[in-house]
Design an enzyme around this catalytic site. Structure first.
Site, PDB file in Angstrom:
ATOM      1  N   CYS A  92       1.125  -6.050  -7.820  1.00 24.21           N
ATOM      2  CA  CYS A  92       2.387  -5.396  -7.388  1.00 24.21           C
ATOM      3  C   CYS A  92       2.994  -6.321  -6.344  1.00 24.21           C
ATOM      4  CB  CYS A  92       2.103  -4.035  -6.760  1.00 24.21           C
ATOM      5  SG  CYS A  92       1.132  -2.934  -7.788  1.00 24.21           S
TER       6      CYS A  92
ATOM      7  N   GLY B 266       6.196  -7.765  -5.532  1.00 21.66           N
ATOM      8  CA  GLY B 266       7.502  -7.893  -4.879  1.00 21.66           C
ATOM      9  C   GLY B 266       7.517  -7.294  -3.487  1.00 21.66           C
TER      10      GLY B 266
ATOM     11  N   GLY C 277       6.891 -10.343  -2.248  1.00 20.93           N
ATOM     12  CA  GLY C 277       6.118 -11.584  -2.336  1.00 20.93           C
ATOM     13  C   GLY C 277       5.446 -12.063  -1.071  1.00 20.93           C
ATOM     14  N   GLY C 278       5.491 -11.267  -0.010  1.00 24.32           N
ATOM     15  CA  GLY C 278       4.875 -11.706   1.254  1.00 24.32           C
ATOM     16  C   GLY C 278       3.386 -12.002   1.097  1.00 24.32           C
ATOM     17  N   LYS C 279       2.666 -11.054   0.489  1.00 24.85           N
ATOM     18  CA  LYS C 279       1.220 -11.259   0.359  1.00 24.85           C
ATOM     19  C   LYS C 279       0.922 -12.301  -0.715  1.00 24.85           C
ATOM     20  CE  LYS C 279       0.237  -6.609   1.983  1.00 24.85           C
ATOM     21  NZ  LYS C 279       1.576  -6.005   1.752  1.00 24.85           N
TER      22      LYS C 279
ATOM     23  N   GLU D 277       5.195  -8.193 -11.134  1.00 20.07           N
ATOM     24  CA  GLU D 277       6.155  -7.293 -10.486  1.00 20.07           C
ATOM     25  C   GLU D 277       7.003  -6.655 -11.585  1.00 20.07           C
ATOM     26  OE1 GLU D 277       7.054  -5.939  -7.415  1.00 20.07           O
ATOM     27  OE2 GLU D 277       8.608  -5.014  -8.649  1.00 20.07           O
TER      28      GLU D 277
ATOM     29  N   ASP E 161       4.941  -4.543 -16.254  1.00 16.80           N
ATOM     30  CA  ASP E 161       4.352  -3.349 -15.661  1.00 16.80           C
ATOM     31  C   ASP E 161       2.866  -3.633 -15.411  1.00 16.80           C
ATOM     32  OD1 ASP E 161       3.122  -0.822 -15.234  1.00 16.80           O
ATOM     33  OD2 ASP E 161       4.774   0.166 -16.272  1.00 16.80           O
TER      34      ASP E 161
ATOM     35  N   ASP F 261      -1.428  -3.851  -4.204  1.00 14.77           N
ATOM     36  CA  ASP F 261      -0.668  -3.394  -3.029  1.00 14.77           C
ATOM     37  C   ASP F 261       0.320  -2.359  -3.570  1.00 14.77           C
ATOM     38  OD1 ASP F 261       0.126  -3.367  -0.377  1.00 14.77           O
ATOM     39  OD2 ASP F 261       1.605  -4.956  -0.655  1.00 14.77           O
TER      40      ASP F 261
ATOM     41  N   CYS G  50       1.033   0.866   2.342  1.00 16.02           N
ATOM     42  CA  CYS G  50       1.659   0.911   3.662  1.00 16.02           C
ATOM     43  C   CYS G  50       1.899   2.381   3.981  1.00 16.02           C
ATOM     44  CB  CYS G  50       2.958   0.115   3.681  1.00 16.02           C
ATOM     45  SG  CYS G  50       3.570  -0.003   5.355  1.00 16.02           S
TER      46      CYS G  50
HETATM   47  C1  LIG Z   1       4.267  -2.185  -1.637  1.00 14.71           C
HETATM   48  S1  LIG Z   1       5.258  -3.151  -2.641  1.00 14.71           S
HETATM   49  C2  LIG Z   1       4.366  -4.661  -2.680  1.00 14.71           C
HETATM   50  C3  LIG Z   1       4.624  -5.531  -1.502  1.00 14.71           C
HETATM   51  C4  LIG Z   1       4.131  -6.957  -1.730  1.00 14.71           C
HETATM   52  N1  LIG Z   1       2.718  -6.984  -2.034  1.00 14.71           N
HETATM   53  C5  LIG Z   1       4.392  -7.850  -0.553  1.00 14.71           C
HETATM   54  O1  LIG Z   1       3.514  -8.084   0.276  1.00 14.71           O
HETATM   55  O2  LIG Z   1       5.523  -8.340  -0.439  1.00 14.71           O
HETATM   56  C6  LIG Z   1       4.956  -2.503  -4.223  1.00 14.71           C
HETATM   57  C7  LIG Z   1       5.660  -3.250  -5.334  1.00 14.71           C
HETATM   58  O3  LIG Z   1       5.168  -2.729  -6.563  1.00 14.71           O
HETATM   59  C8  LIG Z   1       6.218  -2.765  -7.491  1.00 14.71           C
HETATM   60  N2  LIG Z   1       5.847  -1.851  -8.592  1.00 14.71           N
HETATM   61  C9  LIG Z   1       6.111  -0.545  -8.750  1.00 14.71           C
HETATM   62  N3  LIG Z   1       5.606  -0.091  -9.900  1.00 14.71           N
HETATM   63  C10 LIG Z   1       5.006  -1.141 -10.485  1.00 14.71           C
HETATM   64  C11 LIG Z   1       4.322  -1.310 -11.702  1.00 14.71           C
HETATM   65  N4  LIG Z   1       4.153  -0.300 -12.547  1.00 14.71           N
HETATM   66  N5  LIG Z   1       3.854  -2.536 -12.010  1.00 14.71           N
HETATM   67  C12 LIG Z   1       4.033  -3.586 -11.158  1.00 14.71           C
HETATM   68  N6  LIG Z   1       4.685  -3.478  -9.995  1.00 14.71           N
HETATM   69  C13 LIG Z   1       5.154  -2.273  -9.664  1.00 14.71           C
HETATM   70  C14 LIG Z   1       7.410  -2.337  -6.690  1.00 14.71           C
HETATM   71  O4  LIG Z   1       8.606  -2.735  -7.339  1.00 14.71           O
HETATM   72  C15 LIG Z   1       7.150  -3.062  -5.377  1.00 14.71           C
HETATM   73  O5  LIG Z   1       7.794  -4.311  -5.393  1.00 14.71           O
END
Ligand SMILES: C[S@@+](CC[C@H](N)C(=O)[O-])C[C@H]1O[C@@H](n2cnc3c(N)ncnc32)[C@H](O)[C@@H]1O
Length: 523
Positions: A343, A345, A347-349, A368, A392, A408, A461
């Protein structure tokens, strides 16, 4: 009525003290007429008064974005001719954008300050009024509702937001009463609601007749947690959620943490620059827990050379620790260097994992679901060994056999309320119920993609137990994994909870309230 903006010193100077919301407290000319603020008695917020009126009113306002934009810009201009000072006009504009367009105050306000050339004390005054009004919204609405003959839902947003700003000043600041009342009426006029001037004036005057402390005490709901929530300007359900983790003893501190503005944490990109070098270059302190963290007390990180050159970036220290835990957690057998961020986006981690992967000769696949956020990941990771997939995470179509996976998970974000002053009133408990199924399914998918003996770091978070321990406990019960002790990965950080997982808190660690657990697939 003057032709231009009134000088700030006429309607209250900008000298500062602490506010109930943890920021600087705007003061009026010292007149001695205001009751001095007591942080424990006069903070507050909950749903007393009931109406969750802070939601978007885009539907009611109607019109295109462009029309709405023009309307808001006009309000600032009209405020000048209506005799309202520029800082309050900018605050009012921002409140309207937040409520009508679902804008984020922490993005909208800085832009409005720049456009209107507000800086120094004026900018500080506007910032504290904006953030304070938004954080205290539930309490302020309860006070307005008590003094209004009409339900808040029936008021035009322009009228309600002017009342919110005026009431906040009366309850929580030392702005002189007449200045607060007068500017509120003028703002309503500037917004084209001439007919509401008498109504607004009546409410504001009625509030000035009450002692703020007594007023808030009268409105404090029954029940220990509900009362604490009200005093600290949170919806009760959020206070209930936090209390299940920190207990009653630490609840006030946990809620107060949401009203403290976080200092900026920088990450020194491993392989590019050390935290020590970054701290020296920026005149800042090294972080306490992450070997890559630097604390930036003030200033704009975007103006720092190491940030402009991509050697460093803004990243909460808790996020840094989680990305590092993915890479550092012990695994069974040899690490083949196949790492996954499920997950990713924005992209920080993924970027921190990518920096560490480059040093280790590993690669990261970053998944993402949103293409827009996927593009942000691409931008963030640059030329690091990270491949971005828009897919997904429950069915990403990747070859299984990863050594290390970060999940995440999308979550309620209750752990980052301090970053968005309006957020606590926008979220609802049903958000959590909707997310938990997705969180479990993503974790289940990760277990399928992991090789035996490999590790998953599951993180959120949010400290809400339904998104944290419940998901992990269910995964351990139903899937082919065991839980490892995550505390070993953050040896310098105490007070992270009784379980094997780690729960960080702003009031304890200065990070967002991030959670992570380490799960290993049975060999
Ligand atoms: C908490 S954020 C992740 C933050 C990221 N790890 C960072 O450090 O920048 C969760 C991310 O999961 C994505 N997301 C939601 N449902 C998802 C899915 N089914 N598959 C993949 N990514 C998903 C969201 O769009 C969001 O960008």
């Amino acid at each position: 009525m003057s032709g231009g903006f009134r000088s700030r010193s006429k309607s209250g100077d900008n000298s500062e003290a602490r506010t109930p919301q943890g920021g600087k407290k705007p003061q009026s000319k010292p007149s001695g007429e205001r009751v001095k603020y007591d942080r424990h008695e006069r903070t507050g917020g909950d749903r007393a008064g009931g109406s969750r009126t802070g939601g978007s009113r885009a539907g009611r306002a109607g019109g295109t974005n462009r029309n709405r934009e023009r309307q808001v810009v006009d309000i600032v201009r009209n405020a000048g001719s209506a005799g309202v000072d520029l800082p309050r006009a900018v605050v009012y504009e921002t409140l309207l954008r937040v409520h009508r367009d679902d804008a984020f105050a922490n993005l909208t306000l800085p832009k409005a300050l720049r456009v209107n050339k507000l800086d120094g004390r004026d900018a500080a005054f506007a910032t504290e009024l904006t953030y304070g009004t938004l954080r205290a919204e539930g309490v302020v609405d309860a006070v307005i509702a008590k003094h209004s003959s009409r339900g808040l839902d029936s008021l035009a947003l322009e009228v309600l937001d002017a009342l919110r700003l005026g009431t906040y000043q009366l309850l929580y600041t030392r702005v002189e009463q007449h200045a607060a009342v007068d500017t509120t009426v003028r703002l309503v006029q500037a917004a084209g609601h001439e007919k509401a001037k008498g109504f607004v004036n009546g409410i504001m005057r009625s509030i000035t007749r009450a002692n703020p402390q007594t007023l808030l005490e009268q409105l404090t709901p029954d029940g220990e947690i509900a009362a604490i929530a009200f005093r600290h300007a949170h919806p009760e359900w959020i206070a209930q959620s936090f209390s299940r983790v920190v207990g009653l003893g630490d609840l006030e501190a946990a809620l107060e943490g949401d009203s403290q503005r976080p200092i900026v944490h920088l990450v020194a990109r491993p392989g590019e620059i050390t935290a020590e070098e970054l701290a020296l270059m920026t005149g800042s302190e090294e972080g306490k827990y992450s070997p890559y963290a630097v604390y930036m007390e003030s200033g704009d990180p975007g103006e720092l050379e190491p940030v402009q050159q991509g050697l460093a970036a803004v990243q909460d220290e808790g996020s840094q620790l989680i990305a590092r835990a993915v890479v550092e957690a012990p695994i069974d057998g040899e690490d083949q260097g196949r790492w996954l961020d499920l997950c990713a986006g924005p992209g920080g981690k993924a970027a921190l994992m990518g920096s560490l992967a480059r040093m280790d000769g590993a690669t990261v696949d970053a998944v993402e679901v949103s293409s827009h956020r996927g593009q942000l990941v691409e931008k963030t990771v640059g030329d690091l060994p990270v491949r971005v997939h828009i897919a997904d995470g429950r069915k990403p179509g990747l070859e299984p056999g990863f050594d290390r996976i970060l999940v995440d998970a999308p979550c309620s974000g209750l752990g980052a309320l301090r970053r968005r002053p309006e957020a606590r009133w926008r979220k609802s408990e049903s958000d959590i119920t909707e997310l938990t199924q997705l969180q479990f399914e993503l974790l289940e998918s990760a277990v399928g993609l992991l090789r035996p003996g490999g590790v998953i770091v599951y993180s959120t978070c949010s400290p809400d137990l339904r998104e944290t321990r419940s998901i992990v406990d269910r995964a351990v019960a139903e899937l082919d994994i065991v839980e490892d002790n995550a505390h070993d990965l953050i040896p310098d950080m105490g007070d992270v909870g009784e379980h094997k997982s780690v729960q960080m808190w702003p009031h304890r660690h200065g990070t967002d309230a991030m959670f992570f657990a380490v799960l290993r697939k049975k060999s």
